[in-house]
Design a protein around this motif. Structure first.
Motif, PDB file in Angstrom:
ATOM      1  N   UNK A   1       0.765  -1.086   0.045  1.00 37.13           N
ATOM      2  CA  UNK A   1      -0.106   0.152   0.178  1.00 37.13           C
ATOM      3  C   UNK A   1       0.875   1.165   0.186  1.00 37.13           C
ATOM      4  N   UNK A   2       0.370   2.295  -0.445  1.00 35.07           N
ATOM      5  CA  UNK A   2       1.230   3.681  -0.217  1.00 35.07           C
ATOM      6  C   UNK A   2       0.755   4.773  -1.471  1.00 35.07           C
ATOM      7  N   UNK A   3       1.616   5.665  -1.485  1.00 37.19           N
ATOM      8  CA  UNK A   3       1.198   6.760  -2.433  1.00 37.19           C
ATOM      9  C   UNK A   3       2.321   6.901  -3.594  1.00 37.19           C
ATOM     10  N   UNK A   4       1.968   7.436  -4.615  1.00 34.88           N
ATOM     11  CA  UNK A   4       2.830   7.935  -5.664  1.00 34.88           C
ATOM     12  C   UNK A   4       2.531   9.507  -5.932  1.00 34.88           C
ATOM     13  N   UNK A   5       3.406  10.121  -5.883  1.00 35.89           N
ATOM     14  CA  UNK A   5       3.241  11.773  -5.926  1.00 35.89           C
ATOM     15  C   UNK A   5       2.118  12.193  -4.898  1.00 35.89           C
ATOM     16  N   UNK A   6       2.050  11.483  -3.911  1.00 34.74           N
ATOM     17  CA  UNK A   6       1.282  12.231  -2.825  1.00 34.74           C
ATOM     18  C   UNK A   6      -0.253  11.466  -2.841  1.00 34.74           C
ATOM     19  N   UNK A   7      -0.548  10.612  -3.953  1.00 36.70           N
ATOM     20  CA  UNK A   7      -1.817  10.141  -4.232  1.00 36.70           C
ATOM     21  C   UNK A   7      -2.025   8.610  -3.705  1.00 36.70           C
ATOM     22  N   UNK A   8      -2.872   8.276  -2.982  1.00 36.02           N
ATOM     23  CA  UNK A   8      -3.054   6.910  -2.400  1.00 36.02           C
ATOM     24  C   UNK A   8      -3.116   6.052  -3.633  1.00 36.02           C
ATOM     25  N   UNK A   9      -2.491   4.932  -3.965  1.00 36.05           N
ATOM     26  CA  UNK A   9      -2.728   3.812  -4.848  1.00 36.05           C
ATOM     27  C   UNK A   9      -3.531   2.733  -4.489  1.00 36.05           C
ATOM     28  N   UNK A  10      -3.860   2.621  -3.279  1.00 40.06           N
ATOM     29  CA  UNK A  10      -4.364   1.407  -2.590  1.00 40.06           C
ATOM     30  C   UNK A  10      -3.545   0.236  -2.503  1.00 40.06           C
TER      31      UNK A  10
ATOM     32  N   UNK B   1       5.738   6.338  -1.534  1.00 42.89           N
ATOM     33  CA  UNK B   1       5.829   5.597  -0.165  1.00 42.89           C
ATOM     34  C   UNK B   1       5.050   4.314  -0.052  1.00 42.89           C
ATOM     35  N   UNK B   2       5.952   3.645   0.400  1.00 42.44           N
ATOM     36  CA  UNK B   2       5.443   1.970   0.219  1.00 42.44           C
ATOM     37  C   UNK B   2       5.555   1.512   1.625  1.00 42.44           C
ATOM     38  N   UNK B   3       4.492   0.736   1.823  1.00 44.50           N
ATOM     39  CA  UNK B   3       4.550  -0.378   3.012  1.00 44.50           C
ATOM     40  C   UNK B   3       4.214  -1.702   2.462  1.00 44.50           C
ATOM     41  N   UNK B   4       4.366  -2.852   3.216  1.00 43.71           N
ATOM     42  CA  UNK B   4       3.989  -3.956   3.022  1.00 43.71           C
ATOM     43  C   UNK B   4       2.337  -3.983   3.657  1.00 43.71           C
ATOM     44  N   UNK B   5       1.325  -4.280   2.995  1.00 44.72           N
ATOM     45  CA  UNK B   5       0.140  -4.415   3.364  1.00 44.72           C
ATOM     46  C   UNK B   5      -0.292  -5.817   3.985  1.00 44.72           C
ATOM     47  N   UNK B   6      -1.082  -5.739   4.776  1.00 39.10           N
ATOM     48  CA  UNK B   6      -1.514  -6.887   5.632  1.00 39.10           C
ATOM     49  C   UNK B   6      -2.064  -8.066   4.890  1.00 39.10           C
ATOM     50  N   UNK B   7      -1.449  -9.246   5.409  1.00 37.24           N
ATOM     51  CA  UNK B   7      -1.922 -10.265   4.726  1.00 37.24           C
ATOM     52  C   UNK B   7      -3.079 -11.101   5.407  1.00 37.24           C
ATOM     53  N   UNK B   8      -3.529 -10.292   6.320  1.00 32.94           N
ATOM     54  CA  UNK B   8      -4.773 -11.048   7.043  1.00 32.94           C
ATOM     55  C   UNK B   8      -5.693 -11.237   5.964  1.00 32.94           C
ATOM     56  N   UNK B   9      -6.710 -12.400   6.041  1.00 35.16           N
ATOM     57  CA  UNK B   9      -7.879 -12.648   5.206  1.00 35.16           C
ATOM     58  C   UNK B   9      -8.938 -11.706   5.554  1.00 35.16           C
ATOM     59  N   UNK B  10      -9.659 -11.225   4.477  1.00 38.99           N
ATOM     60  CA  UNK B  10     -11.032 -10.512   4.706  1.00 38.99           C
ATOM     61  C   UNK B  10     -12.013 -11.355   5.633  1.00 38.99           C
TER      62      UNK B  10
END
Length: 151
Positions: A48-57, A92-101
């Motif tokens: 998850x993170x942003x590119x150019x300040x915009x969240x890319x999900x 800006x990058x971070x590892x997203x949770x791998x928790x199941x929905x």
């Protein structure tokens, strides 16, 4: 292990140029292996993170070669963010949770056949199903996707 997203992995910030091989392919950014080395990635990882300040999900960070990873930037996102090929952006990058929905976890917990179907999936298939379920906005859609994904 940090690559699973269960542990707190450091957030990474870097600059990268938006690239595109040809007009009918998505744009992407390249992430050097050295930037994500602290994550000790074993393969495709949801970030998850942003590119150019915009969240890319939630997006899949994929290995390109031994020295590089890449992240697709969908056309709609690029239009909304005002990002074009050749632009340099701060990532800006971070590892997203791998928790199941919750819908998928509940189905696996309540049904032996769903649990068996889940266990037959490869790690890649499990990741893709998890992301497909998570992408749905409505509860009913997430439940339907979970049921269909596990037969």
């Amino acid at each position: 292990m940090a690559s699973r997203g269960d542990d707190v992995a450091p957030t990474i910030t870097l600059r990268s140029r938006v690239e595109r091989h040809q007009p009918d392919l998505p744009r992407y950014v390249v992430v050097p292996e050295s930037a994500v080395a602290p994550w000790k990635l074993g393969g495709t990882t949801v970030v998850e993170g942003t590119a150019g300040g915009f969240d890319f999900g939630r997006r899949s960070l994929k290995r390109w070669d031994a020295d590089r990873w890449f992240l697709d930037l969908p056309g709609k996102w690029c239009r909304d963010a005002g990002v074009s090929t050749g632009d340099e952006v701060e990532l800006t990058l971070r590892v997203a949770s791998s928790a199941l929905p919750a819908e998928l976890a509940r189905l696996i917990g309540e049904s032996a056949s769903a649990q068996a179907a889940w266990q037959r999936l490869t790690a890649s298939q499990q990741r893709m199903l998890r992301e497909h379920v998570l992408a749905a906005k409505r509860l009913e859609t997430r439940e339907r996707r979970a049921r269909r994904g596990l037969g």
